[in-house]
Design a protein around this motif. Structure first.
Motif, PDB file in Angstrom:
ATOM      1  N   TRP A 135      44.933  79.376  22.040  1.00 55.48           N
ATOM      2  CA  TRP A 135      46.321  79.147  21.361  1.00 55.48           C
ATOM      3  C   TRP A 135      46.505  80.061  20.250  1.00 55.48           C
ATOM      4  CZ3 TRP A 135      45.778  77.531  16.277  1.00 55.48           C
ATOM      5  CH2 TRP A 135      44.555  77.153  15.816  1.00 55.48           C
ATOM      6  N   LEU A 136      45.416  80.559  19.697  1.00 55.94           N
ATOM      7  CA  LEU A 136      45.746  81.491  18.739  1.00 55.94           C
ATOM      8  C   LEU A 136      46.490  82.820  19.163  1.00 55.94           C
ATOM      9  CD1 LEU A 136      42.486  82.163  16.701  1.00 55.94           C
ATOM     10  CD2 LEU A 136      44.674  80.952  15.759  1.00 55.94           C
ATOM     11  N   ASP A 137      46.421  83.177  20.349  1.00 57.23           N
ATOM     12  CA  ASP A 137      47.351  84.444  20.781  1.00 57.23           C
ATOM     13  C   ASP A 137      48.689  84.247  20.330  1.00 57.23           C
ATOM     14  OD1 ASP A 137      44.998  84.923  22.187  1.00 57.23           O
ATOM     15  OD2 ASP A 137      45.497  84.198  24.205  1.00 57.23           O
ATOM     16  N   ILE A 138      49.151  83.096  20.360  1.00 59.86           N
ATOM     17  CA  ILE A 138      50.541  82.860  19.927  1.00 59.86           C
ATOM     18  C   ILE A 138      50.778  83.155  18.598  1.00 59.86           C
ATOM     19  CG2 ILE A 138      52.617  81.182  19.855  1.00 59.86           C
ATOM     20  CD1 ILE A 138      51.035  79.466  21.719  1.00 59.86           C
ATOM     21  N   LEU A 139      50.028  82.961  17.915  1.00 56.73           N
ATOM     22  CA  LEU A 139      50.150  83.365  16.384  1.00 56.73           C
ATOM     23  C   LEU A 139      49.671  84.793  16.195  1.00 56.73           C
ATOM     24  CD1 LEU A 139      48.144  80.536  14.448  1.00 56.73           C
ATOM     25  CD2 LEU A 139      50.668  80.759  15.320  1.00 56.73           C
TER      26      LEU A 139
END
Length: 258
Positions: A75-79
């Motif tokens: 989910w860090l990919d989004i950031l």
């Protein structure tokens, strides 16, 4: 990391998430440049709250209305991608149910795709095409699932049809993570892993860094399968993230002690 440091990071994360509430209220009133700056700034603030260093290897940005596609680890990919190529995200409909984040994502123009109902896919592709034709950047993760970071899977071609229909360039992006200078799976978000457990694991880790490498944009062409395969081959993960050693100072966007 010591418990006190972990709790401090979590507190900073919560404060940064809550700061998005007034931002979401004002977001529809901002112009295109203001929205881009707001998304970029908020994503970088969330990475900073978790003490995740952002390293960028990027050529000049492609024209507006580009489809950005990336491998998917966490989910860090989004950031991470949002910090470098902010735009309208294409996300699984599950995101809608995330506390607060789901509402903020919807208000920020996220395009949701229901992977359990293939009958809705043409509508999603049409929404992406409309966004591209309107000049918006759309960010997608066409693997359709996250992987541990050791490899990149095939890119599903559906979203690439939107780029072909809109005549939009496609920019492949590679995201890689390290901890203390070594490749890591601590950021991986797989299977039934709860979001809270993933956040806790990342907050406890020492020296986490994410490198975002933006590749030259591809012309849309006419065949979505060929376009998807080309983008996937360009986004393939390298065995190590050697750029983090001796990286050029201008590439290090956020660097602070663990």
């Amino acid at each position: 990391m010591p418990l006190a440091t972990t709790l401090f990071r979590l507190a900073a994360l919560i404060v940064t998430v809550l700061a998005a509430i007034p931002l979401a209220v004002c977001y529809p009133l901002l112009g295109a440049a203001g929205r881009t700056a707001a998304v970029r700034g908020w994503c970088r603030s969330l990475l900073r709250a978790l003490d995740v260093r952002l390293v960028v290897d990027s050529p000049d940005e492609p024209p507006v209305g580009a489809l950005v596609v990336s491998n998917h680890v966490s989910w860090l990919d989004i950031l991470a991608v949002g910090s470098v190529r902010p735009g309208r995200m294409l996300a699984k409909s599950d995101l809608r149910s995330w506390p607060l984040i789901g509402s903020l994502a919807a208000r920020g123009g996220t395009i949701f795709v229901d992977r359990n109902r293939l009958s809705t896919l043409p509508r999603t592709v049409a929404d992406v095409r409309a966004a591209l034709l309107a000049g918006a950047r759309v960010v997608a993760w066409p693997e359709g699932t996250t992987r541990c970071g050791a490899e990149t899977g095939r890119f599903y071609p559906a979203v690439f049809q939107a780029a072909i229909d809109a005549g939009a360039p496609v920019e492949p992006v590679t995201v890689e993570y390290t901890a203390a200078g070594r490749p890591t799976t601590v950021t991986a978000f797989l299977g039934d892993d709860p979001l809270t457990a993933s956040v806790w694991r990342i907050a406890r880790a020492r020296g986490v860094a994410v490198e975002v490498r933006c590749r030259p944009a591809l012309p849309p062409g006419r065949d979505r399968r060929m376009l998807a395969a080309a983008a996937a081959s360009i986004s393939v993960l390298t065995p190590r993230m050697d750029r983090l050693v001796g990286v050029h100072p201008r590439q290090v966007v956020d660097s602070h002690p663990a």
